[in-house]
Design a protein around this motif. Structure first.
Motif, PDB file in Angstrom:
ATOM      1  N   ARG A 210       0.830  -1.209   0.000  1.00  0.00           N
ATOM      2  CA  ARG A 210       0.000   0.000   0.000  1.00  0.00           C
ATOM      3  C   ARG A 210       0.861   1.255   0.000  1.00  0.00           C
ATOM      4  O   ARG A 210       0.376   2.353  -0.289  1.00  0.00           O
ATOM      5  CB  ARG A 210      -0.930  -0.009   1.226  1.00  0.00           C
ATOM      6  N   GLU A 211       2.144   1.085   0.312  1.00  0.00           N
ATOM      7  CA  GLU A 211       3.081   2.209   0.277  1.00  0.00           C
ATOM      8  C   GLU A 211       3.601   2.372  -1.154  1.00  0.00           C
ATOM      9  O   GLU A 211       4.195   1.452  -1.707  1.00  0.00           O
ATOM     10  CB  GLU A 211       4.261   1.948   1.223  1.00  0.00           C
ATOM     11  N   ALA A 212       3.364   3.515  -1.758  1.00  0.00           N
ATOM     12  CA  ALA A 212       3.864   3.821  -3.111  1.00  0.00           C
ATOM     13  C   ALA A 212       3.615   2.675  -4.078  1.00  0.00           C
ATOM     14  O   ALA A 212       4.552   2.047  -4.576  1.00  0.00           O
ATOM     15  CB  ALA A 212       5.356   4.149  -3.054  1.00  0.00           C
ATOM     16  N   PRO A 213       2.349   2.355  -4.363  1.00  0.00           N
ATOM     17  CA  PRO A 213       2.032   1.244  -5.269  1.00  0.00           C
ATOM     18  C   PRO A 213       2.651   1.444  -6.655  1.00  0.00           C
ATOM     19  O   PRO A 213       2.710   2.557  -7.175  1.00  0.00           O
ATOM     20  CB  PRO A 213       0.504   1.277  -5.346  1.00  0.00           C
ATOM     21  N   THR A 214       3.119   0.351  -7.239  1.00  0.00           N
ATOM     22  CA  THR A 214       3.684   0.373  -8.581  1.00  0.00           C
ATOM     23  C   THR A 214       2.718  -0.296  -9.545  1.00  0.00           C
ATOM     24  O   THR A 214       1.656  -0.790  -9.154  1.00  0.00           O
ATOM     25  CB  THR A 214       5.032  -0.366  -8.615  1.00  0.00           C
ATOM     26  N   SER A 215       3.098  -0.348 -10.823  1.00  0.00           N
ATOM     27  CA  SER A 215       2.230  -0.980 -11.815  1.00  0.00           C
ATOM     28  C   SER A 215       2.034  -2.457 -11.518  1.00  0.00           C
ATOM     29  O   SER A 215       0.977  -3.028 -11.804  1.00  0.00           O
ATOM     30  CB  SER A 215       2.814  -0.794 -13.219  1.00  0.00           C
TER      31      SER A 215
END
Length: 414
Positions: A210-215
């Protein structure tokens, strides 16, 4: 049908790759005048790139023959010290190591690539540590008689490996295994297992996505679990020892990663083409070596892959305090004396900044002086564990962390 269709396509491409390789060799033969002018070098280079991109690849070897320490070269020994159906425990050592050298267990990702993807990680840490690594098996070659392999089994394997190596072992988890390694440390810590890791280093791991979600995280979140089960799980065909086993095929995972950075991969292959046209074999060799490893893929058991998607990327079970191992909820308060180092890359597009660092907050019973965070500037996901920045920037931080805690006593259960 998915796996069978892939096998048919692979068979045809293998034939095409073989003919392309023959054509490239003919055009570069000194006896052939076409190789010296006109379109000869261009055609030969194009055929070489095509052959390399489409050829079949098996499991690579680590092939670490020697290591240099303080200007002296030492021969490296590699051995299998523990065999399990779904993965062996390998040991690397050399005669230049002192008798009290730290013992380091490197936990390789089970994410479609073989453990040899961490060849550079092993070689660098071997300079100062006796190195062990999890050599996970390709699920398609494991007979169904060996049973299932899921997240519970993964954690059990890590605990068994640590116990086999013995007390005083340090553990390094690269990317995906950060979650089960963190869980294993908590389970062993709660029961005051004398073989629990002295330190646990997690690099680019999805502890809390949930921290800095990526693709990568978005793909996992945008589809229900049933979609993954119906669209990316296949049955191993009869041509392999694991026939009938349900797996997430390595070729699908590779296709996904290639698609994420398709432009960069095309540029890399075009660069290799230009090197070959110019006769720069050394320049092309670096790209070839990278893709020889990157394109070597293996299958994952369906149960392990689906549980990872569900609990790591969708439900966030570990940070939510809901991750269960063998029927018991994992209590991260069990980590009380295993020192934690979280390493992240500034340009990591797989595990965003903060996802690994979350482990330091979750281990709330661990004293602050037993926690460390390191953000590697200008480093992407692959660069965290391979390349010059890994060797010169990140590895020294890890070595120093291990050195600080090497003689730290752990409480032994009577």
């Amino acid at each position: 049908m998915l796996y069978n269709a892939y096998e048919l396509q692979r068979t045809m491409m293998n034939g095409a790759a073989a003919w392309a390789s023959v054509g490239a060799e003919m055009l570069t033969n000194p006896a052939m005048p076409m190789g010296y002018f006109g379109f000869g070098p261009i055609m030969a280079s194009a055929l070489d790139v095509f052959a390399h991109a489409t050829m079949a690849r098996g499991k690579p070897d680590f092939d670490i023959e020697e290591v240099e320490v303080d200007g002296k070269t030492h021969g490296v020994t590699e051995s299998i010290i523990l065999h399990r159906p779904f993965g062996n425990l390998l040991r690397f050592s050399h005669d230049g190591l002192p008798a009290n050298a730290p013992k380091l267990l490197i936990v390789a990702p089970m994410s479609g690539h073989f453990a040899t993807l961490l060849r550079g990680t092993v070689a660098r840490m071997l300079q100062s540590c006796e190195v062990y690594i999890t050599d996970w098996a390709d699920a398609k070659i494991v007979p169904t008689s060996a049973g299932r392999f899921d997240l519970d089994d993964y954690i059990d394997y890590l605990i068994d490996f640590l116990r086999h190596i013995g007390p005083g072992t340090h553990m390094l988890a690269v990317c995906q295994p950060s979650v089960p390694a963190f869980a294993a440390a908590a389970v062993m810590g709660k029961h005051e297992d004398p073989c629990r890791p002295v330190t646990l280093t997690m690099m680019g791991g999805p502890i809390d996505t949930r921290e800095a979600p990526t693709s990568v995280n978005d793909v996992a979140m945008n589809q229900p679990l049933s979609w993954f089960e119906n669209n990316v799980i296949a049955t191993v065909p009869l041509t392999y020892p694991g026939a009938g086993r349900r797996v997430y095929p390595g070729f699908l995972q590779l296709a996904g990663f290639m698609a994420m950075n398709l432009g960069n991969h095309m540029i890399s292959h075009y660069g290799m083409f230009k090197h070959l046209v110019e006769g720069d074999e050394d320049g092309a060799a670096a790209t070839k070596a990278f893709y020889d490893e990157y394109r070597s893929v293996c299958d994952l058991t369906a149960e392990f892959y689906l549980q990872t998607v569900e609990h790591v990327f969708q439900r966030h079970s570990l940070p939510n305090g809901e991750f269960v191992h063998r029927g018991e909820v994992i209590d991260l308060a069990g980590i009380r004396d295993t020192a934690l180092l979280a390493v992240e890359g500034e340009k990591d597009d797989i595990s965003g900044i903060g996802q690994t660092k979350a482990a330091l907050h979750l281990a709330h019973k661990l004293p602050d002086d037993q926690k460390k965070y390191f953000l590697a500037d200008g480093v992407g996901h692959y660069g965290i564990f391979n390349g010059s920045k890994w060797r010169n920037l990140i590895a020294p931080v890890l070595e120093d962390w291990i050195r600080q805690h090497q003689k730290k006593p752990l409480k032994i259960v009577a």
